[in-house]
Design an enzyme around this catalytic site. Structure first.
Site, PDB file in Angstrom:
ATOM      1  NE  ARG A 103      -2.845  -0.630   3.526  1.00  0.00           N
ATOM      2  CZ  ARG A 103      -3.561   0.037   4.561  1.00  0.00           C
ATOM      3  NH1 ARG A 103      -4.561   0.334   4.407  1.00  0.00           N
ATOM      4  NH2 ARG A 103      -2.955  -0.057   5.717  1.00  0.00           N
ATOM      5  CB  THR A 127      -2.473   7.058  -2.885  1.00  0.00           C
ATOM      6  OG1 THR A 127      -1.635   5.661  -2.896  1.00  0.00           O
ATOM      7  CG2 THR A 127      -1.396   8.470  -3.299  1.00  0.00           C
ATOM      8  CG  ASP A 161       1.608  -4.161   9.706  1.00  0.00           C
ATOM      9  OD1 ASP A 161       1.792  -3.129   9.158  1.00  0.00           O
ATOM     10  OD2 ASP A 161       1.588  -5.233   9.497  1.00  0.00           O
ATOM     11  CG  ASP A 220       5.194  -4.874  11.012  1.00  0.00           C
ATOM     12  OD1 ASP A 220       6.087  -5.358  10.545  1.00  0.00           O
ATOM     13  OD2 ASP A 220       4.799  -3.678  11.124  1.00  0.00           O
TER      14      ASP A 220
HETATM   15  N1  URA Z   1      -3.229  -3.967   7.217  1.00  0.00           N
HETATM   16  C1  URA Z   1      -3.131  -4.509   8.545  1.00  0.00           C
HETATM   17  O1  URA Z   1      -2.023  -5.259   8.732  1.00  0.00           O
HETATM   18  N2  URA Z   1      -3.528  -3.826   9.496  1.00  0.00           N
HETATM   19  C2  URA Z   1      -4.946  -3.117   9.209  1.00  0.00           C
HETATM   20  O2  URA Z   1      -5.459  -2.630  10.191  1.00  0.00           O
HETATM   21  C3  URA Z   1      -5.082  -2.907   8.022  1.00  0.00           C
HETATM   22  C4  URA Z   1      -4.207  -3.082   7.121  1.00  0.00           C
END
Ligand code: URA
Length: 213
Positions: free
Chosen positions: A108, A112, A204, A207
């Site tokens: 991502r 944007t 995330d 992560d």
């Molecule tokens: N990607 C993620 O890892 N966590 C989110 O909350 C949104 C996108």
């Protein structure tokens, strides 16, 4: 199916919900997070394959001959949206052992929030397969929608999407661009925050699966 989103199935099974609670907790370790992702993915795999066609084959039990069902129809391919999708592969492949695996790399753009493709590798015969696309988090839905558009360009017609958590915004994006694609998830969360994270979410996913933060 949810009335608001005809494309969405939320799995309310107590085992899924219980494990999801521990997945969300910030103190859950990397090892624990990975194990929970695997276990929940397995249960979602069970649900997403609920409507696979079967046919009877003749077998012999120790007692008698018997016509018994096996899965028929299209073979499967699981497509992981890198990198977090890889965390869902082990659990899914334990149930779909003969499935092929594809990978689509999208990140991502932090400004944007639009997806940028950096990797695409899928089986040659993917157009003949049922494709189950996996990504733990359906946030804006832009990555999932882009990945599915790419698969459709490769001739894939039968696609299901599986995620651990979905935001309403992502489900809406999918409904707009790919109304033919069903979404199976463990929870429909409240919203996205200003950084594109799902609220309440789990942070995330990449992560937390790979311990990179
Ligand atoms: N990607 C993620 O890892 N966590 C989110 O909350 C949104 C996108």
């Amino acid at each position: 199916m949810q009335a608001q989103f005809p494309n969405l199935t939320v799995i309310h099974h107590p085992l899924v919900q219980h494990k999801l609670t521990f997945l969300r907790r910030e103190e859950t370790s990397t090892a624990g997070f990975r194990r929970l992702v695997k276990e929940i993915s397995q249960m979602l795999c069970y649900e997403v394959t609920r409507d696979l066609p079967t046919e009877n084959i003749n077998i012999r039990t120790p007692i008698t001959e018997f016509a018994s069902p096996v899965i028929s129809g299209k073979k499967q391919c699981i497509v992981s949206i890198l990198r977090a999708g890889n965390g869902m592969l082990d659990g899914m492949l334990e149930l779909l052992q003969a499935a092929r695996v594809g990978h689509i790399g999208l990140y991502r753009d932090p400004e944007t929030l639009e997806p940028v493709e950096y990797y695409f590798k899928v089986p040659e015969d993917i157009a003949d397969r049922l494709v189950i696309v996996v990504d733990p988090m359906l946030a804006t839905g832009n990555s999932a929608a882009a990945a599915i558009s790419k698969l459709k360009k490769h001739g894939v017609t039968n696609i299901k999407f599986v995620c651990l958590l979905a935001a309403p915004e992502g489900v809406q994006t999918m409904l707009k661009h790919h109304p033919d694609v069903t979404i199976t998830t463990a929870a429909l969360d409240e919203k996205l925050n200003d950084h594109g994270y799902i609220v309440p979410g789990l942070g995330d996913a990449g992560d937390r699966i790979f311990g990179t933060r």
